[in-house]
Scaffold this motif. Structure first.
Motif, short mmCIF file in Angstrom:
data_model
loop_
_atom_site.label_atom_id
_atom_site.label_comp_id
_atom_site.label_asym_id
_atom_site.label_seq_id
_atom_site.Cartn_x
_atom_site.Cartn_y
_atom_site.Cartn_z
N LYS A 232 0.82 -1.21 0.00
CA LYS A 232 0.00 0.00 0.00
C LYS A 232 0.85 1.26 0.00
CE LYS A 232 -0.96 -0.19 5.00
NZ LYS A 232 -0.28 -1.48 5.23
N THR A 233 2.00 1.23 0.71
CA THR A 233 2.89 2.40 0.68
C THR A 233 3.46 2.60 -0.72
OG1 THR A 233 3.49 2.15 3.02
CG2 THR A 233 4.98 3.43 1.63
N ALA A 236 0.73 4.06 -2.96
CA ALA A 236 0.50 5.47 -2.68
C ALA A 236 1.66 6.32 -3.16
CB ALA A 236 0.29 5.67 -1.18
N PHE A 253 3.25 14.31 1.05
CA PHE A 253 3.25 12.91 1.49
C PHE A 253 3.67 12.86 2.96
CE2 PHE A 253 4.18 8.48 1.89
CZ PHE A 253 3.49 7.84 0.88
N SER A 255 4.50 10.64 5.93
CA SER A 255 4.90 9.26 6.20
C SER A 255 5.17 9.08 7.69
CB SER A 255 6.16 8.90 5.41
OG SER A 255 6.62 7.61 5.75
N GLU A 257 5.56 6.04 9.05
CA GLU A 257 6.24 4.77 9.24
C GLU A 257 7.65 4.77 8.68
OE1 GLU A 257 5.02 0.09 8.87
OE2 GLU A 257 4.47 1.40 7.22
N PHE A 335 -1.19 12.73 0.77
CA PHE A 335 -1.17 11.31 1.10
C PHE A 335 -0.76 11.15 2.57
CE2 PHE A 335 -0.67 11.50 -3.43
CZ PHE A 335 -1.29 10.36 -3.93
N ASP A 337 0.35 8.09 5.33
CA ASP A 337 0.75 6.69 5.49
C ASP A 337 1.21 6.44 6.93
OD1 ASP A 337 1.57 4.10 5.10
OD2 ASP A 337 3.49 4.65 4.16
N TYR A 338 0.38 5.87 7.79
CA TYR A 338 -0.98 5.45 7.57
C TYR A 338 -1.82 5.84 8.75
CZ TYR A 338 0.59 1.23 10.15
OH TYR A 338 1.11 0.37 11.07
N LEU A 379 -3.87 5.91 4.00
CA LEU A 379 -3.69 4.46 4.00
C LEU A 379 -4.19 3.88 5.31
CD1 LEU A 379 -1.96 5.44 1.66
CD2 LEU A 379 -0.21 3.78 2.29
N SER A 380 -4.65 2.64 5.24
CA SER A 380 -5.20 1.99 6.44
C SER A 380 -4.82 0.52 6.46
CB SER A 380 -6.73 2.14 6.47
OG SER A 380 -7.28 1.37 7.53
N GLN A 381 -4.58 0.02 7.65
CA GLN A 381 -4.35 -1.40 7.81
C GLN A 381 -5.67 -2.16 7.68
OE1 GLN A 381 -1.63 -2.90 7.80
NE2 GLN A 381 -0.10 -2.15 9.25
#
Length: 484
Positions: A232-233, A236, A253, A255, A257, A335, A337-338, A379-381
């Motif tokens: 997913k990363t 994106a 963006f 981030s 993580e 964007f 993440d996440y 983004l999502s788990q």
């Protein structure tokens, strides 16, 4: 409860009064206007409607006027008649009639107002005075915290920006729009996009996906979900690179993580086509690859792509940074993440804390997209349910989004990145590179599945339709150039 409210209001008033005394000025409020507005609300129903819609208790500085407005608002909510008699009775029931000055004060308010003709002008004045007072309260708090040596500067900056914004936005009411105005703006947009291949939003860079979305639309919250390590990363980041590098759209963006260097490594690999193993030095690059790397970097380094790698980013800080990026860099898409790694301030206890946190973050992300007028892709788990669901081939569904049902409710679109080969759910020869983008929710259009390939060594997704089209074109060119 009433006592608590009185204490809060007194504190608000005291802060403004203390600041005014210290600076040698009068508090920003107009007693005549406050009285005129309440008087008009008690003599004309239309004025009562306008006042309740546009104002709130804090719009009045005089504590007595606040109590009267609160009584009028409760009568309006109960659909009761609003006049001197009913307001007097409501104040008596609340036990504050004497505190506001009794029936004599209410009679004075109505007798001093001939009509409600100027109510809109008076309301505008009250809103302006409210913003001034709210800014004084914010400034006073900032000043107090700035003198505290233990207060974190970054936190002070973030809170200050956010509270100033809220002080202004919280007192600005958006008016109704006549449908004709909306239709005319829609026609202008339709005419504008006719020369843009039908795309009305920010392109994803994947033609098959853009055929569903017409580009990422302003004000939309788009959720991209996937199990860990599915990509997913990478997906994106591919879209962020496409928007910034290929279409010159200013892109942010966030981030939570990965570091900015890790993201840069992935961007370089995806843009140059050079495998990540070679970029990491595991395998030496040849001269041609160095040349290709330099050529690709010339486009990448000048792209309007802005990276923030703050870990545990608080939703308030995110909104503050997003507003600054919009103002200073003109960003057109964001964007994140996440979403599960973001932080929010929630007052909960027990095991529901994470759910409440994600619920708040989801709502704030949607509000930010709408306020900024740009799309936000978060983004999502995804939880483990798809792996144990028989007959599904591991395909995730909306209820698989982790921690909160609010995510799927708030999102305008939900996409899932699915690679069956990763989990042994597909034993075909091309299983490991085969990927699917599942559009599970689309408020503005259809849902469906897009076939893609995932080049793991380049951390890059490739649109199958686009790839086949390029292959066919190359074959046609080769056949025309063939000489016997």
């Amino acid at each position: 409860m009433v006592k608590e409210n009185k204490t809060r209001k007194k504190s608000y008033t005291d802060v403004v009064a203390a600041a005014a005394i210290e600076l040698g000025n009068k508090p920003p409020y107009s007693p005549e206007v406050e009285e005129a507005v309440l008087g008009a609300m008690m003599i004309e129903s239309d004025c009562a409607l306008q006042g309740v819609e546009s104002l709130k208790e804090s719009s009045f500085y005089d504590p007595r006027m606040r109590l009267i407005f609160k009584a009028i608002s409760r009568l309006f909510k109960d659909r009761s008649a609003i006049d001197v008699t009913t307001v007097t009775e409501r104040l008596r029931q609340d036990g504050v009639l004497d505190e506001v000055g009794g029936p004599v004060m209410l009679a004075k308010l109505t007798s001093n107002v001939g009509s409600g003709a100027n109510i809109e002008y008076y309301i505008k004045i009250l809103l302006q005075k409210t913003i001034q007072r709210d800014l004084i309260v914010v400034a006073y708090k900032v000043l107090k915290n700035a003198f505290d040596p233990t207060y974190e500067v970054d936190k002070l900056i973030t809170e200050s920006q956010s509270e100033v914004y809220q002080a202004v936005q919280g007192n600005i009411k958006k008016d109704f729009v006549q449908v004709g105005d909306a239709v005319n703006r829609s026609l202008e947009r339709i005419a504008e996009v006719q020369g843009k291949n039908g795309l009305s939003g920010v392109p994803s860079g994947f033609p098959s996906l853009d055929s569903y979305t017409m580009g990422w639309q302003p004000g939309n919250l788009i959720i991209v979900g996937a199990r860990p390590s599915v990509g997913k990363t990478a997906f994106a980041l591919n879209m962020a690179k496409n928007a910034a590098v290929d279409f010159n759209r200013p892109t942010a963006f966030f981030s939570l993580e990965m570091t900015d260097i890790e993201l840069a490594d992935r961007l370089i690999s995806a843009e140059s086509g050079i495998p990540s193993d070679k970029l990491k030095g595991k395998i030496p690059m040849d001269y041609g690859e160095w040349t290709r790397l330099e050529e690709s970097l010339s486009k990448l380094v000048s792209a309007p792509l802005y990276i923030d790698d703050t870990s545990s980013l608080h939703i308030t800080e995110f909104k503050s940074k997003a507003m600054r990026l919009k103002r200073e860099k003109g960003i057109e898409i964001i964007f994140v993440d996440y979403i599960q790694l973001m932080e929010a301030t929630v007052n909960v206890s027990g095991g529901s804390g994470q759910v409440q946190k994600i619920t708040e973050i989801s709502k704030q992300l949607k509000a930010a997209a709408k306020e900024l007028g740009i799309p936000i892709i978060a983004l999502s788990q995804v939880n483990r349910n798809p792996m144990g669901r028989s007959g599904s081939n591991g395909r995730p569904i909306l209820s698989d989004l982790k921690d909160s049902g609010s995510i799927e409710q708030d999102a305008d679109m939900v996409l899932f990145v699915h690679r069956p080969g990763m989990y042994g759910l597909d034993d075909s020869p091309e299983a490991y590179v085969r990927a699917q983008i599942i559009i599970a929710k689309n408020r503005a259009g259809k849902v469906g599945t897009i076939e893609m390939m995932f080049e793991g060594d380049q951390v890059k997704f490739i649109d199958m339709a686009n790839s086949l089209e390029n292959y066919a074109k190359q074959e046609a060119d080769d056949s025309q150039n063939f000489v016997i």
